[in-house]
Design a protein around this motif. Sequence first.
Motif, PDB file in Angstrom:
ATOM      1  N   ALA A 136     -26.158  31.008  59.684  1.00  0.00           N
ATOM      2  CA  ALA A 136     -26.208  32.526  59.748  1.00  0.00           C
ATOM      3  C   ALA A 136     -26.489  32.832  61.071  1.00  0.00           C
ATOM      4  O   ALA A 136     -25.990  33.976  61.506  1.00  0.00           O
ATOM      5  CB  ALA A 136     -27.430  32.812  58.841  1.00  0.00           C
ATOM      6  N   ALA A 137     -27.463  32.254  61.767  1.00  0.00           N
ATOM      7  CA  ALA A 137     -27.624  32.735  63.236  1.00  0.00           C
ATOM      8  C   ALA A 137     -26.154  32.217  63.886  1.00  0.00           C
ATOM      9  O   ALA A 137     -25.944  33.249  64.972  1.00  0.00           O
ATOM     10  CB  ALA A 137     -28.693  31.640  63.884  1.00  0.00           C
ATOM     11  N   GLN A 138     -25.457  31.261  63.750  1.00  0.00           N
ATOM     12  CA  GLN A 138     -24.178  31.163  64.530  1.00  0.00           C
ATOM     13  C   GLN A 138     -23.081  32.127  64.221  1.00  0.00           C
ATOM     14  O   GLN A 138     -22.547  32.667  64.901  1.00  0.00           O
ATOM     15  CB  GLN A 138     -23.520  29.631  64.110  1.00  0.00           C
ATOM     16  CG  GLN A 138     -22.526  29.285  64.944  1.00  0.00           C
ATOM     17  CD  GLN A 138     -22.727  29.188  66.364  1.00  0.00           C
ATOM     18  OE1 GLN A 138     -23.886  28.629  66.528  1.00  0.00           O
ATOM     19  NE2 GLN A 138     -21.644  29.466  67.191  1.00  0.00           N
ATOM     20  N   GLU A 139     -23.299  32.589  62.953  1.00  0.00           N
ATOM     21  CA  GLU A 139     -22.455  33.630  62.526  1.00  0.00           C
ATOM     22  C   GLU A 139     -22.666  34.984  63.455  1.00  0.00           C
ATOM     23  O   GLU A 139     -21.801  35.683  63.531  1.00  0.00           O
ATOM     24  CB  GLU A 139     -22.315  33.733  61.215  1.00  0.00           C
ATOM     25  CG  GLU A 139     -21.219  34.819  60.616  1.00  0.00           C
ATOM     26  CD  GLU A 139     -21.080  35.012  59.199  1.00  0.00           C
ATOM     27  OE1 GLU A 139     -20.359  35.707  58.391  1.00  0.00           O
ATOM     28  OE2 GLU A 139     -21.973  34.237  58.429  1.00  0.00           O
ATOM     29  N   LEU A 140     -23.760  35.265  63.255  1.00  0.00           N
ATOM     30  CA  LEU A 140     -24.406  36.367  63.806  1.00  0.00           C
ATOM     31  C   LEU A 140     -23.987  36.389  65.195  1.00  0.00           C
ATOM     32  O   LEU A 140     -23.644  37.296  65.772  1.00  0.00           O
ATOM     33  CB  LEU A 140     -25.839  36.737  63.712  1.00  0.00           C
ATOM     34  CG  LEU A 140     -26.411  37.695  64.566  1.00  0.00           C
ATOM     35  CD1 LEU A 140     -25.843  39.095  63.761  1.00  0.00           C
ATOM     36  CD2 LEU A 140     -28.029  37.748  64.157  1.00  0.00           C
ATOM     37  N   ALA A 141     -24.208  35.139  65.827  1.00  0.00           N
ATOM     38  CA  ALA A 141     -24.052  35.055  67.611  1.00  0.00           C
ATOM     39  C   ALA A 141     -22.518  35.133  67.767  1.00  0.00           C
ATOM     40  O   ALA A 141     -22.162  35.768  68.568  1.00  0.00           O
ATOM     41  CB  ALA A 141     -24.448  33.600  67.775  1.00  0.00           C
ATOM     42  N   ASN A 142     -21.680  34.616  66.757  1.00  0.00           N
ATOM     43  CA  ASN A 142     -20.143  34.935  66.959  1.00  0.00           C
ATOM     44  C   ASN A 142     -19.727  36.202  67.039  1.00  0.00           C
ATOM     45  O   ASN A 142     -18.888  36.690  67.533  1.00  0.00           O
ATOM     46  CB  ASN A 142     -19.420  33.794  65.849  1.00  0.00           C
ATOM     47  CG  ASN A 142     -19.497  32.540  66.040  1.00  0.00           C
ATOM     48  OD1 ASN A 142     -20.019  32.005  67.464  1.00  0.00           O
ATOM     49  ND2 ASN A 142     -19.371  31.582  65.185  1.00  0.00           N
ATOM     50  N   LEU A 143     -20.338  36.833  65.831  1.00  0.00           N
ATOM     51  CA  LEU A 143     -20.229  38.275  65.902  1.00  0.00           C
ATOM     52  C   LEU A 143     -20.576  39.175  67.037  1.00  0.00           C
ATOM     53  O   LEU A 143     -19.629  40.014  67.382  1.00  0.00           O
ATOM     54  CB  LEU A 143     -20.865  38.843  64.632  1.00  0.00           C
ATOM     55  CG  LEU A 143     -20.689  40.218  64.212  1.00  0.00           C
ATOM     56  CD1 LEU A 143     -19.176  40.495  64.157  1.00  0.00           C
ATOM     57  CD2 LEU A 143     -21.514  40.674  62.902  1.00  0.00           C
ATOM     58  N   LYS A 144     -21.707  38.773  67.535  1.00  0.00           N
ATOM     59  CA  LYS A 144     -22.031  39.506  68.935  1.00  0.00           C
ATOM     60  C   LYS A 144     -21.209  39.064  70.018  1.00  0.00           C
ATOM     61  O   LYS A 144     -20.803  40.237  70.964  1.00  0.00           O
ATOM     62  CB  LYS A 144     -23.399  39.194  69.157  1.00  0.00           C
ATOM     63  CG  LYS A 144     -24.355  39.652  68.103  1.00  0.00           C
ATOM     64  CD  LYS A 144     -26.001  39.382  68.667  1.00  0.00           C
ATOM     65  CE  LYS A 144     -27.015  39.976  67.625  1.00  0.00           C
ATOM     66  NZ  LYS A 144     -28.372  39.714  67.983  1.00  0.00           N
ATOM     67  N   ALA A 145     -20.690  37.839  69.851  1.00  0.00           N
ATOM     68  CA  ALA A 145     -19.644  37.335  71.152  1.00  0.00           C
ATOM     69  C   ALA A 145     -18.455  37.992  71.003  1.00  0.00           C
ATOM     70  O   ALA A 145     -17.977  38.489  72.174  1.00  0.00           O
ATOM     71  CB  ALA A 145     -19.654  35.791  71.122  1.00  0.00           C
ATOM     72  N   GLN A 146     -17.998  38.140  69.635  1.00  0.00           N
ATOM     73  CA  GLN A 146     -16.843  39.115  69.347  1.00  0.00           C
ATOM     74  C   GLN A 146     -16.907  40.308  70.012  1.00  0.00           C
ATOM     75  O   GLN A 146     -15.884  40.990  70.555  1.00  0.00           O
ATOM     76  CB  GLN A 146     -16.321  38.852  68.065  1.00  0.00           C
ATOM     77  CG  GLN A 146     -15.765  37.385  67.698  1.00  0.00           C
ATOM     78  CD  GLN A 146     -15.451  37.436  66.191  1.00  0.00           C
ATOM     79  OE1 GLN A 146     -15.613  38.329  65.532  1.00  0.00           O
ATOM     80  NE2 GLN A 146     -15.066  36.212  65.883  1.00  0.00           N
ATOM     81  N   GLN A 147     -18.013  40.841  69.594  1.00  0.00           N
ATOM     82  CA  GLN A 147     -18.302  42.152  69.916  1.00  0.00           C
ATOM     83  C   GLN A 147     -18.340  42.653  71.337  1.00  0.00           C
ATOM     84  O   GLN A 147     -17.730  43.602  71.980  1.00  0.00           O
ATOM     85  CB  GLN A 147     -19.612  43.124  69.162  1.00  0.00           C
ATOM     86  CG  GLN A 147     -19.285  42.973  67.605  1.00  0.00           C
ATOM     87  CD  GLN A 147     -20.547  43.381  66.992  1.00  0.00           C
ATOM     88  OE1 GLN A 147     -21.788  43.545  67.685  1.00  0.00           O
ATOM     89  NE2 GLN A 147     -20.649  43.807  65.869  1.00  0.00           N
ATOM     90  N   THR A 148     -19.209  41.717  72.172  1.00  0.00           N
ATOM     91  CA  THR A 148     -19.166  41.749  73.393  1.00  0.00           C
ATOM     92  C   THR A 148     -17.917  41.422  74.106  1.00  0.00           C
ATOM     93  O   THR A 148     -17.509  42.026  75.103  1.00  0.00           O
ATOM     94  CB  THR A 148     -20.233  40.580  73.997  1.00  0.00           C
ATOM     95  OG1 THR A 148     -21.486  40.751  73.414  1.00  0.00           O
ATOM     96  CG2 THR A 148     -20.547  40.440  75.667  1.00  0.00           C
ATOM     97  N   SER A 149     -17.223  40.393  73.732  1.00  0.00           N
ATOM     98  CA  SER A 149     -15.782  40.175  74.231  1.00  0.00           C
ATOM     99  C   SER A 149     -15.124  41.196  73.840  1.00  0.00           C
ATOM    100  O   SER A 149     -14.228  41.563  75.157  1.00  0.00           O
ATOM    101  CB  SER A 149     -15.307  38.888  73.287  1.00  0.00           C
ATOM    102  OG  SER A 149     -13.991  38.774  74.035  1.00  0.00           O
TER     103      SER A 149
END
Length: 245
Positions: A136-149
């Motif tokens: 769940a944390a990795q998915e959230l981090a990926n989502l944040k990274a995608q949003q940041t990217s």
Amino acid sequence: MTEAPPKPRKAPGKRISFALAVLMHVLLIILIIYGIRWQTQKPEVVEVELVRAVPPAPSIAPEPKPEPKPEPKPEPKPVSKPEPVKPPPKPDIVQKEKPKPPPKPEPKPEPPKDPFKEQLERELKEADKRKVADAAAQELANLKAQQTSSAKSSALADYIAKIKGKVRGNIVLPGDIKGNPEAIFEVAQLPSGEVLSVKLKKSSGNPAWDNATERAILKSSPLPKPVQSELFSRTLELKFRPLED
């Protein structure tokens, strides 16, 4: 003529005894009849007229005969009560027997618990929980990274668009351009935006368009700065066409 001898006279005492005997029998018969009628119906008043006997002359009375014993009174027959009428028997209602449920199997005794196995199960459960949490944390981090990217890409696109807009304002279009050829340049700059060098990476096939674009890049120094400092890059790749989309 000789006189006939006189008839012998009956003694007066016998007549009285006979009369008394008759009277007693009459009284006894009356009592018996009265008793029977008293048993069967309501008693009625019976009037009996007693005849007073003439006192006998003083004589030697014969011994009185024993009085007959009175006959026993007949006992009244008990009145039989009518038997109560029994109600007709109710018809038997046939009840269907419900099927009995099958007997429940007796629970098997539980085997003794293994403490090592329980500890292993707890550790596996905790490991599964950690995996789920990490995923769940990795998915959230990926989502944040995608949003940041995505946000970074959008901001970078805006930054490049500003640079190309400034350079395009300094391009002098040559008169012999045919079609919409693309030229790619590599630009080195300082953090202040001053252009250090311009290198043609891919020619458009039209030297006039390539030279006009290179001169416009140099003329646009210093180039616009990015809104976010982390978007700054010392080397930029810029593409130019005579007719931009």
